[in-house]
Write a protein that holds these residues in place. Structure first.
Motif, PDB file in Angstrom:
ATOM      1  N   GLU A  73      -2.177   1.931   5.524  1.00 22.92           N
ATOM      2  CA  GLU A  73      -1.714   3.037   4.676  1.00 22.92           C
ATOM      3  C   GLU A  73      -2.586   4.283   4.806  1.00 22.92           C
ATOM      4  OE1 GLU A  73       1.207   3.123   3.123  1.00 22.92           O
ATOM      5  OE2 GLU A  73       1.616   1.094   3.820  1.00 22.92           O
ATOM      6  N   GLN A  77      -1.072   7.780   5.944  1.00 19.99           N
ATOM      7  CA  GLN A  77      -1.168   8.938   5.054  1.00 19.99           C
ATOM      8  C   GLN A  77      -1.751  10.146   5.773  1.00 19.99           C
ATOM      9  OE1 GLN A  77       0.127   8.938   1.788  1.00 19.99           O
ATOM     10  NE2 GLN A  77      -0.037  11.114   2.231  1.00 19.99           N
ATOM     11  N   ASP A  81       0.336  13.508   5.982  1.00 19.65           N
ATOM     12  CA  ASP A  81      -0.200  14.782   5.495  1.00 19.65           C
ATOM     13  C   ASP A  81      -0.164  15.844   6.598  1.00 19.65           C
ATOM     14  OD1 ASP A  81      -0.712  13.564   3.056  1.00 19.65           O
ATOM     15  OD2 ASP A  81      -2.875  13.365   3.407  1.00 19.65           O
TER      16      ASP A  81
END
Length: 145
Positions: A73, A77, A81
C-alpha cells in the motif's frame, strides 16, 4: 431479468481494460462504484493508474504491478499521489463516456415497441441506475480537481 431494488454497487463498466484487469489479477467484484454515494472502489483507481503507466512509463508500470500484486500500500500510494491528476482525468473521461452511452441507449430504447421488446423497461431502469450513480461519481471526481 430483474433489477434488484437494493442494489448497493455497480460494476465500473471498464471492460475496455479487461487485459489489465486480468494482468493485475483483479476480480470484477472488486471493480465497483457505490450506488448511494458514487464512490469508486480502490481497485478501480489501481486499474486506471496501471493503464496510464503501461502506456506512458513501462518501468513505473512494472513497479506498480509488483506493488498491486504484493499489496504494498505504501508504494501504491506513492504512485497514486504522483499520478493522481492523470488518473483523475482518465476516470472522468470514462465516467462521462458511460453517461453519454447511457443517454444514447435510453434514447434508442424509446423507439422499441414494448410488445416485441418487453424487457425494454428493465433495461431502461438499469440504465437510469447507471446514469444516476455515474452522475454522483462525476460530481465526486469534479470536486477532486
Amino acid at each position: 431479468g430483474f433489477l434488484p431494488a437494493d442494489c448497493a454497487t455497480l460494476f465500473c463498466k471498464a471492460m475496455h481494460l479487461e487485459p489489465y484487469i486480468k494482468e493485475l489479477g483483479i476480480e470484477f467484484k472488486d471493480l465497483l462504484i457505490q450506488v448511494e454515494s458514487g464512490e469508486i472502489a480502490p481497485k478501480v483507481w489501481d486499474l486506471f493508474l496501471y493503464e496510464i503507466l503501461v502506456n506512458n512509463d513501462p518501468g513505473a508500470a512494472e513497479a506498480y504491478y509488483v506493488a498491486v500484486k504484493c499489496n504494498d500500500e505504501a508504494t501504491k500510494q506513492q504512485y497514486q499521489d504522483q499520478y493522481f491528476q492523470y488518473t483523475l482525468d482518465s476516470l472522468k473521461q470514462h465516467v462521462y463516456s458511460i453517461l453519454e452511452d447511457v443517454d444514447t441507449m435510453n434514447a434508442r430504447a424509446q423507439t422499441y415497441d414494448l410488445t416485441t421488446h418487453p424487457r425494454v423497461p428493465v433495461i431502461v431502469a438499469h440504465n437510469n441506475l447507471v446514469r444516476d450513480t455515474f452522475t454522483m461519481t462525476a460530481t465526486l471526481l469534479e470536486q477532486m480537481g
